[in-house]
Design an enzyme around this catalytic site. Structure first.
Site, PDB file in Angstrom:
ATOM      1  CG  HIS A   1      46.653  46.738  -2.425  1.00 43.96           C
ATOM      2  ND1 HIS A   1      46.118  47.209  -1.252  1.00 43.96           N
ATOM      3  CD2 HIS A   1      47.878  46.266  -2.109  1.00 43.96           C
ATOM      4  CE1 HIS A   1      46.985  47.051  -0.260  1.00 43.96           C
ATOM      5  NE2 HIS A   1      48.068  46.460  -0.758  1.00 43.96           N
TER       6      HIS A   1
ATOM      7  CG  HIS B   1      37.495  52.526  -0.084  1.00 46.11           C
ATOM      8  ND1 HIS B   1      38.825  52.778   0.174  1.00 46.11           N
ATOM      9  CD2 HIS B   1      37.024  51.878   1.004  1.00 46.11           C
ATOM     10  CE1 HIS B   1      39.137  52.316   1.371  1.00 46.11           C
ATOM     11  NE2 HIS B   1      38.060  51.766   1.901  1.00 46.11           N
TER      12      HIS B   1
ATOM     13  CB  THR C   1      50.653  48.760   5.282  1.00 49.02           C
ATOM     14  OG1 THR C   1      50.930  48.716   3.883  1.00 49.02           O
ATOM     15  CG2 THR C   1      51.549  47.768   6.020  1.00 49.02           C
TER      16      THR C   1
ATOM     17  CG  ASP D   1      54.509  48.744  -3.852  1.00 51.93           C
ATOM     18  OD1 ASP D   1      55.153  49.612  -3.227  1.00 51.93           O
ATOM     19  OD2 ASP D   1      53.781  47.902  -3.292  1.00 51.93           O
TER      20      ASP D   1
ATOM     21  CB  CYS E   1      41.389  55.835   1.142  1.00 54.31           C
ATOM     22  SG  CYS E   1      42.057  54.407   0.292  1.00 54.31           S
TER      23      CYS E   1
ATOM     24  N   GLY F   1      49.461  41.567   7.355  1.00 57.45           N
ATOM     25  CA  GLY F   1      50.459  42.430   6.722  1.00 57.45           C
ATOM     26  C   GLY F   1      49.883  43.574   5.916  1.00 57.45           C
TER      27      GLY F   1
HETATM   28  P1  5GP Z   1      50.065  46.169   1.736  1.00 58.68           P
HETATM   29  O1  5GP Z   1      51.093  45.965   2.828  1.00 58.68           O
HETATM   30  O2  5GP Z   1      48.856  46.905   2.236  1.00 58.68           O
HETATM   31  O3  5GP Z   1      49.750  44.917   0.990  1.00 58.68           O
HETATM   32  O4  5GP Z   1      50.825  47.052   0.674  1.00 58.68           O
HETATM   33  C1  5GP Z   1      50.708  48.435   0.520  1.00 58.68           C
HETATM   34  C2  5GP Z   1      51.695  48.817  -0.539  1.00 58.68           C
HETATM   35  O5  5GP Z   1      51.364  50.113  -0.986  1.00 58.68           O
HETATM   36  C3  5GP Z   1      53.161  48.866  -0.050  1.00 58.68           C
HETATM   37  O6  5GP Z   1      53.922  47.926  -0.786  1.00 58.68           O
HETATM   38  C4  5GP Z   1      53.586  50.305  -0.323  1.00 58.68           C
HETATM   39  O7  5GP Z   1      54.888  50.398  -0.861  1.00 58.68           O
HETATM   40  C5  5GP Z   1      52.539  50.798  -1.317  1.00 58.68           C
HETATM   41  N1  5GP Z   1      52.229  52.202  -1.221  1.00 58.68           N
HETATM   42  C6  5GP Z   1      51.896  52.880  -0.084  1.00 58.68           C
HETATM   43  N2  5GP Z   1      51.652  54.180  -0.379  1.00 58.68           N
HETATM   44  C7  5GP Z   1      51.859  54.320  -1.706  1.00 58.68           C
HETATM   45  C8  5GP Z   1      51.762  55.435  -2.597  1.00 58.68           C
HETATM   46  O8  5GP Z   1      51.447  56.574  -2.226  1.00 58.68           O
HETATM   47  N3  5GP Z   1      52.027  55.202  -3.902  1.00 58.68           N
HETATM   48  C9  5GP Z   1      52.384  53.956  -4.358  1.00 58.68           C
HETATM   49  N4  5GP Z   1      52.634  53.838  -5.673  1.00 58.68           N
HETATM   50  N5  5GP Z   1      52.472  52.877  -3.552  1.00 58.68           N
HETATM   51  C10 5GP Z   1      52.212  53.069  -2.242  1.00 58.68           C
HETATM   52 ZN    ZN Z   2      40.273  53.799  -0.874  1.00 58.57          ZN
END
Ligand code: 5GP
Ligand code: ZN
Length: 141
Positions: A99, A46, A94, A30, A4, A92
């Site tokens: 979070h 987690h 990812t 982000d 993760c 949505g």
């Molecule tokens: P979700 O779509 O799951 O709500 O958002 C995941 C967010 O995590 C995305 O906005 C993406 O830019 C951010 N993200 C993904 N991988 C990383 C990472 O390695 N570091 C940081 N700081 N943000 C990440």
């Molecule tokens: Zn995790």
């Protein structure tokens, strides 16, 4: 969770730009960054999604959201702020580690969320509500 990405960020195994933490949550910038000041607030232990949160984690997320939101507001003076949180792929999500996004907003900044409003009759709303209410724990207090 060894695979993760947010667990790795919490553990310091991959770099992040941190802004806030307490026992239960870590807030960091982000990497995708919709607008300047876009912060993620993640649980440290987690949990895949909202359903998996312990109440102490939920409380810590809410407390951190208020604190970080106020700091974003004074630092960037955005016209608005969206709080966004996705559970499951169709919603949505990812990164499958719980979070919350705090996204500073500006007029015509291109961020879109379309709501296909249905306006069902009140009887339908009452039926939907009853299905939820009968599954809720009784209020404690
Ligand atoms: P979700 O779509 O799951 O709500 O958002 C995941 C967010 O995590 C995305 O906005 C993406 O830019 C951010 N993200 C993904 N991988 C990383 C990472 O390695 N570091 C940081 N700081 N943000 C990440
Ligand atoms: Zn995790």
């Amino acid at each position: 969770m060894t695979d993760c990405v947010f667990c790795k960020i919490v553990a310091g195994q991959i770099p992040s730009t941190r802004v806030y933490e307490d026992d239960d949550v870590l807030a960091f910038m982000d990497i995708g960054h919709v607008n300047p000041g876009h912060v993620l607030i993640a649980v440290k232990r987690h949990a895949e999604n909202l359903y998996a949160l312990e109440e102490a984690q939920a409380a810590a997320i809410a407390r951190a959201s208020v604190r970080v939101a106020r700091a974003i507001q004074t630092a960037f003076a955005p016209a608005g702020l969206s709080v966004y949180q996705a559970n499951g792929k169709p919603a949505g999500q990812t990164v499958f580690h719980y979070h919350v996004h705090l996204v500073p907003r500006h007029e015509a900044d291109g961020m879109q969320l379309t709501w296909p409003v249905k306006n069902p009759p009140r009887e339908k709303l009452q039926e939907y509500a009853a299905r939820i209410v009968e599954r809720l724990p009784r209020a404690q207090g």
